[in-house]
Design an enzyme around this catalytic site. Structure first.
Site, PDB file in Angstrom:
ATOM      1  N   VAL A  67      37.173  12.086 -15.541  1.00 26.13           N
ATOM      2  CA  VAL A  67      35.918  11.346 -15.352  1.00 26.13           C
ATOM      3  C   VAL A  67      35.420  11.387 -13.917  1.00 26.13           C
ATOM      4  CG1 VAL A  67      36.326   9.809 -17.300  1.00 26.13           C
ATOM      5  CG2 VAL A  67      37.100   9.121 -15.006  1.00 26.13           C
ATOM      6  N   ASN A  93      36.192   3.421 -20.036  1.00 26.97           N
ATOM      7  CA  ASN A  93      37.461   2.717 -19.921  1.00 26.97           C
ATOM      8  C   ASN A  93      38.428   3.372 -18.932  1.00 26.97           C
ATOM      9  OD1 ASN A  93      39.911   1.123 -20.956  1.00 26.97           O
ATOM     10  ND2 ASN A  93      40.450   3.224 -21.542  1.00 26.97           N
ATOM     11  N   SER A 156      37.442  -5.984 -14.363  1.00 27.05           N
ATOM     12  CA  SER A 156      38.732  -6.676 -14.344  1.00 27.05           C
ATOM     13  C   SER A 156      38.506  -8.103 -13.887  1.00 27.05           C
ATOM     14  CB  SER A 156      39.691  -5.979 -13.375  1.00 27.05           C
ATOM     15  OG  SER A 156      40.851  -6.758 -13.151  1.00 27.05           O
ATOM     16  N   TYR A 170      41.732  -0.933  -5.841  1.00 29.90           N
ATOM     17  CA  TYR A 170      41.456  -1.254  -7.245  1.00 29.90           C
ATOM     18  C   TYR A 170      40.493  -2.436  -7.345  1.00 29.90           C
ATOM     19  CZ  TYR A 170      42.329  -2.588 -12.107  1.00 29.90           C
ATOM     20  OH  TYR A 170      42.177  -2.927 -13.433  1.00 29.90           O
ATOM     21  N   ALA A 172      38.340  -3.627  -5.164  1.00 28.80           N
ATOM     22  CA  ALA A 172      37.002  -3.253  -4.711  1.00 28.80           C
ATOM     23  C   ALA A 172      36.291  -2.384  -5.738  1.00 28.80           C
ATOM     24  CB  ALA A 172      37.082  -2.530  -3.369  1.00 28.80           C
ATOM     25  N   SER A 173      37.042  -1.488  -6.375  1.00 30.13           N
ATOM     26  CA  SER A 173      36.426  -0.603  -7.368  1.00 30.13           C
ATOM     27  C   SER A 173      35.934  -1.386  -8.577  1.00 30.13           C
ATOM     28  CB  SER A 173      37.415   0.487  -7.805  1.00 30.13           C
ATOM     29  OG  SER A 173      38.441  -0.019  -8.643  1.00 30.13           O
ATOM     30  N   LYS A 174      36.688  -2.376  -8.985  1.00 33.41           N
ATOM     31  CA  LYS A 174      36.297  -3.159 -10.155  1.00 33.41           C
ATOM     32  C   LYS A 174      35.134  -4.107  -9.836  1.00 33.41           C
ATOM     33  CE  LYS A 174      39.084  -1.242 -13.022  1.00 33.41           C
ATOM     34  NZ  LYS A 174      38.564  -0.366 -14.087  1.00 33.41           N
TER      35      LYS A 174
END
Length: 284
Positions: A67, A93, A156, A170, A172-174
């Site tokens: 992705v 996802n 999340s 993680y 920050a990405s969410k």
């Protein structure tokens, strides 16, 4: 089977395990033709074999997809449209939580970039190409199909709360996924395209268990969960099914929390026993 996704066409990224796998099976059970995309091609091929055996009335297709590469994501969407003439559901996802992800001081730039390339760029690519396909969806009253579609992006609970165990890239990405989902929901609402962010709590999946790799880390996470246990992937899949179906036709732009109460809690009482999952939700 209640047929809540009968005749629909759905794409699930990260479909080889965890939430993606459980969602793919549930979508097929509910009548959807499903495209299972994952970087692990063997995993999705095995899942397609299961679907074909259990629900021969639907079509399941496996496709290898990274992705973080736009061409891969576009190829999945193009294949779905070429095969069925439409795309109704896009479940973005796929994601990673790297074991070397830490705080602002300890996290290396390569871990930050890798995490954001998959967790943020991958969702953006999925939304970008799904929206273009959904804009062209024809209405077919006889089959219960309509224009537009539903996009579900996995954020999340850490997009809402800070994580007790440092995982800055993680987290920050969410947060980015949640903000992206809200904006896309507003921009595309009048086109009949709904965009929601699923915000899972701590789950008993390989992704999290590999990160919480000591009893101390697991206990640190569970002390904040009122239900006192890690969630199961199937509990998230059932929420995704709701957001994908017409049952949620007036819901868009939400941070749909399925988190055991963690986003409502400060801390749970010490010494409380851990609760087992409900009957039927034990790992298969």
């Amino acid at each position: 089977m209640s047929g809540r996704l009968l005749n629909r066409v759905a794409i699930v990224t990260g479909a080889g395990s965890g939430i993606g796998l459980e969602t793919s099976l549930l979508f097929a059970q509910e009548g959807a033709n499903v495209f299972l995309a994952d970087i692990n091609q063997k995993a999705v091929e095995d899942a397609v074999a299961v679907i074909s055996q259990r629900w021969p009335n639907v079509t399941a297709t496996s496709i290898k997809c990274d992705v973080s590469k736009e061409a891969d994501v576009k190829a999945v969407v193009d294949l779905a449209v070429e095969k069925f003439g439409r795309l109704d559901v896009m479940f973005n996802n796929a994601g990673i939580m790297h074991s070397a992800d830490d705080d602002a001081v300890q996290t290396e730039e390569k871990i930050w970039d890798l995490t954001h390339n998959i967790n943020v760029k991958g969702v953006w690519f999925g939304c970008k190409h799904a929206i273009q396909a959904m804009r062209k969806n024809p209405t077919d009253s006889e089959k219960g199909l309509h224009a537009g579609g539903s996009i579900i992006n996995v954020a999340s609970f850490v997009a809402i709360l800070g994580a007790a165990t440092p995982q800055l890239a993680y987290t920050a990405s969410k947060g980015a996924v949640l903000a992206m989902s809200r904006e896309l929901a507003v921009v595309h609402a009048k086109e009949g395209i709904r965009v929601n962010a699923l915000c899972p709590g701590p789950l008993k999946t390989p992704l999290l268990m590999d990160f919480l790799n000591t009893p101390e880390k697991r206990e640190r996470r569970l002390v904040h969960v009122p239900m006192g246990r890690f969630g199961e992937a199937i509990e998230q899949a059932k929420a995704v099914l709701f957001l994908a179906s017409d049952d949620s036709s007036y819901i868009t732009g939400t941070d749909f929390a399925v988190d055991g109460g963690i986003s409502s809690a400060y801390v749970t009482p010490l010494g409380e026993p851990l609760l087992p999952p409900p009957v039927g939700l034990a790992p298969k």
